[in-house]
Design a protein around this motif. Structure first.
Motif, PDB file in Angstrom:
ATOM      1  N   PHE A   1       0.831  -1.205   0.000  1.00  0.00           N
ATOM      2  CA  PHE A   1       0.000   0.000   0.000  1.00  0.00           C
ATOM      3  C   PHE A   1       0.863   1.252   0.000  1.00  0.00           C
ATOM      4  N   PHE A   2       1.956   1.232   0.771  1.00  0.00           N
ATOM      5  CA  PHE A   2       2.843   2.394   0.813  1.00  0.00           C
ATOM      6  C   PHE A   2       3.486   2.652  -0.548  1.00  0.00           C
ATOM      7  N   VAL A   3       3.938   1.580  -1.212  1.00  0.00           N
ATOM      8  CA  VAL A   3       4.576   1.744  -2.524  1.00  0.00           C
ATOM      9  C   VAL A   3       3.576   2.252  -3.551  1.00  0.00           C
ATOM     10  N   ALA A   4       2.327   1.758  -3.461  1.00  0.00           N
ATOM     11  CA  ALA A   4       1.300   2.177  -4.412  1.00  0.00           C
ATOM     12  C   ALA A   4       0.616   3.473  -4.009  1.00  0.00           C
ATOM     13  N   GLY A   5       1.019   4.054  -2.874  1.00  0.00           N
ATOM     14  CA  GLY A   5       0.376   5.261  -2.373  1.00  0.00           C
ATOM     15  C   GLY A   5       0.281   6.405  -3.361  1.00  0.00           C
ATOM     16  N   PRO A   6       1.375   6.731  -4.099  1.00  0.00           N
ATOM     17  CA  PRO A   6       1.293   7.847  -5.051  1.00  0.00           C
ATOM     18  C   PRO A   6       0.242   7.653  -6.141  1.00  0.00           C
ATOM     19  N   TYR A   7      -0.103   6.394  -6.431  1.00  0.00           N
ATOM     20  CA  TYR A   7      -1.098   6.128  -7.460  1.00  0.00           C
ATOM     21  C   TYR A   7      -2.523   6.148  -6.900  1.00  0.00           C
ATOM     22  N   LEU A   8      -2.658   5.947  -5.580  1.00  0.00           N
ATOM     23  CA  LEU A   8      -3.983   5.744  -4.996  1.00  0.00           C
ATOM     24  C   LEU A   8      -4.481   6.914  -4.172  1.00  0.00           C
TER      25      LEU A   8
ATOM     26  N   VAL B   1       6.615   5.415  14.870  1.00  0.00           N
ATOM     27  CA  VAL B   1       5.925   6.598  15.398  1.00  0.00           C
ATOM     28  C   VAL B   1       5.764   7.647  14.301  1.00  0.00           C
ATOM     29  N   VAL B   2       6.832   7.867  13.540  1.00  0.00           N
ATOM     30  CA  VAL B   2       6.753   8.836  12.440  1.00  0.00           C
ATOM     31  C   VAL B   2       5.768   8.369  11.377  1.00  0.00           C
ATOM     32  N   ILE B   3       5.831   7.070  11.035  1.00  0.00           N
ATOM     33  CA  ILE B   3       4.897   6.529  10.041  1.00  0.00           C
ATOM     34  C   ILE B   3       3.457   6.696  10.524  1.00  0.00           C
ATOM     35  N   LEU B   4       3.231   6.419  11.802  1.00  0.00           N
ATOM     36  CA  LEU B   4       1.888   6.587  12.366  1.00  0.00           C
ATOM     37  C   LEU B   4       1.432   8.030  12.243  1.00  0.00           C
ATOM     38  N   GLY B   5       2.350   8.956  12.484  1.00  0.00           N
ATOM     39  CA  GLY B   5       2.005  10.372  12.337  1.00  0.00           C
ATOM     40  C   GLY B   5       1.651  10.733  10.903  1.00  0.00           C
ATOM     41  N   THR B   6       2.383  10.184   9.924  1.00  0.00           N
ATOM     42  CA  THR B   6       2.079  10.489   8.520  1.00  0.00           C
ATOM     43  C   THR B   6       0.744   9.890   8.090  1.00  0.00           C
ATOM     44  N   LEU B   7       0.333   8.809   8.756  1.00  0.00           N
ATOM     45  CA  LEU B   7      -0.965   8.202   8.424  1.00  0.00           C
ATOM     46  C   LEU B   7      -2.113   8.975   9.053  1.00  0.00           C
ATOM     47  N   LEU B   8      -1.911   9.459  10.278  1.00  0.00           N
ATOM     48  CA  LEU B   8      -2.977  10.175  10.964  1.00  0.00           C
ATOM     49  C   LEU B   8      -3.086  11.626  10.506  1.00  0.00           C
ATOM     50  N   PHE B   9      -1.965  12.214  10.099  1.00  0.00           N
ATOM     51  CA  PHE B   9      -1.946  13.613   9.651  1.00  0.00           C
ATOM     52  C   PHE B   9      -1.242  13.714   8.298  1.00  0.00           C
TER      53      PHE B   9
ATOM     54  N   HIS C   1       3.249  15.108   5.127  1.00  0.00           N
ATOM     55  CA  HIS C   1       3.499  14.366   3.892  1.00  0.00           C
ATOM     56  C   HIS C   1       4.975  14.369   3.515  1.00  0.00           C
ATOM     57  N   ASN C   2       5.756  15.350   3.991  1.00  0.00           N
ATOM     58  CA  ASN C   2       7.178  15.392   3.677  1.00  0.00           C
ATOM     59  C   ASN C   2       7.962  14.256   4.333  1.00  0.00           C
ATOM     60  N   PHE C   3       7.374  13.618   5.349  1.00  0.00           N
ATOM     61  CA  PHE C   3       8.040  12.508   6.014  1.00  0.00           C
ATOM     62  C   PHE C   3       7.489  11.154   5.577  1.00  0.00           C
ATOM     63  N   ALA C   4       6.604  11.156   4.602  1.00  0.00           N
ATOM     64  CA  ALA C   4       5.992   9.904   4.176  1.00  0.00           C
ATOM     65  C   ALA C   4       7.004   8.944   3.558  1.00  0.00           C
ATOM     66  N   PHE C   5       8.139   9.459   3.065  1.00  0.00           N
ATOM     67  CA  PHE C   5       9.127   8.586   2.452  1.00  0.00           C
ATOM     68  C   PHE C   5       9.725   7.601   3.454  1.00  0.00           C
ATOM     69  N   LEU C   6       9.613   7.891   4.758  1.00  0.00           N
ATOM     70  CA  LEU C   6      10.141   6.976   5.769  1.00  0.00           C
ATOM     71  C   LEU C   6       9.332   5.681   5.858  1.00  0.00           C
ATOM     72  N   ARG C   7       8.165   5.653   5.236  1.00  0.00           N
ATOM     73  CA  ARG C   7       7.355   4.440   5.287  1.00  0.00           C
ATOM     74  C   ARG C   7       8.065   3.249   4.654  1.00  0.00           C
TER      75      ARG C   7
ATOM     76  N   LEU D   1      10.879   2.209   5.130  1.00  0.00           N
ATOM     77  CA  LEU D   1      11.709   1.486   6.091  1.00  0.00           C
ATOM     78  C   LEU D   1      11.024   0.233   6.611  1.00  0.00           C
ATOM     79  N   ARG D   2       9.748   0.078   6.323  1.00  0.00           N
ATOM     80  CA  ARG D   2       9.068  -1.165   6.690  1.00  0.00           C
ATOM     81  C   ARG D   2       9.672  -2.354   5.962  1.00  0.00           C
ATOM     82  N   ILE D   3      10.307  -2.123   4.797  1.00  0.00           N
ATOM     83  CA  ILE D   3      11.011  -3.211   4.105  1.00  0.00           C
ATOM     84  C   ILE D   3      12.109  -3.764   5.012  1.00  0.00           C
ATOM     85  N   TRP D   4      12.858  -2.857   5.620  1.00  0.00           N
ATOM     86  CA  TRP D   4      13.949  -3.278   6.505  1.00  0.00           C
ATOM     87  C   TRP D   4      13.390  -4.018   7.713  1.00  0.00           C
ATOM     88  N   ALA D   5      12.269  -3.557   8.230  1.00  0.00           N
ATOM     89  CA  ALA D   5      11.662  -4.227   9.388  1.00  0.00           C
ATOM     90  C   ALA D   5      11.247  -5.650   9.037  1.00  0.00           C
ATOM     91  N   ILE D   6      10.708  -5.843   7.814  1.00  0.00           N
ATOM     92  CA  ILE D   6      10.298  -7.184   7.394  1.00  0.00           C
ATOM     93  C   ILE D   6      11.519  -8.091   7.267  1.00  0.00           C
TER      94      ILE D   6
END
Length: 267
Positions: free
Chosen positions: A50-57, A101-109, A114-120, A122-127
């Motif tokens: 969903f994060f990768v497809a975000g710009p399209y959706l 925490v930052v990702i949660l903030g970009t989702l709620l606000f 939106h300038n910090f949305a690129f940090l999403r 990093l979930r690849i690294w978490a996986i």
């Protein structure tokens, strides 16, 4: 003859019961724990997609609903990891805690952050850091590919981090997905030092972005090449000198000559 009083165990507090159950699910190796871990891994993969497809959706009507559902999932993971952590300081000092925490903030606000949305990304690294992924690689006989896979993941994370940063700061207002493709195109051309020059980031920030991208990109390329070419080594600290990397069939430590007993799964 007097009867001894029967001791009755006091009921555990709710938080303690929840902590023990979550630890069993996150770190256990029984069938229920494996199912839970596989389920969480699939959820993480779906969130990443969903994060990768975000710009399209982002113009779709259901985008905000999915956004808040993912925020609920990440909030649950944050709370669960806080419960199973040895203490709150350990939980707060983990880098992925602050990333989430930052990702949660970009989702709620989304409009304000939106300038910090690129940090999403990093979930690849978490996986990739999931113990379940490591366990699956070893059980399928691909444990020797861990270093290569991790090097590929690090490179992809950096590539999409740069793409997200460039997109958020330079191409966010573009219509459709053209802006994201331009950001990805610039990132690949810069990381590979191809430098076509048809897309150039304006201003001082653009130049600094290109410089950092080239320097770190080359370093990750070299690291990836080393992981592919160099012989496979296992992580096994020498009891005498502490050298942690050895050939898989090593009998003696090459640093001090101490006899090793590296466990393996047999031929």
């Amino acid at each position: 003859m007097s009867e001894e009083p029967i001791s009755i165990a006091e009921p555990q507090p709710f938080l303690e019961r929840a902590r023990r159950q979550l630890r069993g699910l996150y770190f256990g190796r029984d069938r229920e724990a494996i199912r839970f871990q596989v389920g969480m891994l699939l959820v993480d993969v779906a969130v990443l997609a969903f994060f990768v497809a975000g710009p399209y959706l982002r113009t779709g009507s259901a985008y905000v609903i999915v956004d808040y559902l993912i925020a609920a999932v990440i909030a649950f993971e944050l709370g669960a990891r806080a419960l199973i952590a040895p203490n709150l300081r350990y939980w707060a000092m983990r880098p992925m805690t602050w990333v989430d925490v930052v990702i949660l903030g970009t989702l709620l606000f989304p409009n304000q952050l939106h300038n910090f949305a690129f940090l999403r990304v990093l979930r690849i690294w978490a996986i990739s850091q999931s113990k379940l992924v490591t366990l699956m690689l070893r059980r399928t006989g691909h444990g020797d590919k861990e270093d290569i896979i991790q090097a590929c993941v690090n490179f992809l994370v950096f590539l999409f981090l740069v793409t997200g940063f460039v997109y958020s700061n330079f191409f966010y207002g573009a219509e459709g997905f053209a802006g994201f493709v331009d950001a990805l195109y610039f990132s690949v051309a810069t990381v590979t030092t191809t430098g076509f020059g048809d897309i150039v980031l304006p201003g001082t920030l653009g130049k600094l972005t290109a410089i950092v991208t080239m320097i770190i990109g080359i370093s990750l390329f070299v690291r990836l090449a080393q992981a592919i070419i160099r012989p496979y080594k296992v992580t096994f600290p020498c009891p005498q000198c502490g050298l942690s990397r050895h050939e898989a069939d090593a009998v003696h430590c090459k640093a001090c000559g101490h006899v090793l007993n590296i466990p393996d799964e047999g031929a």
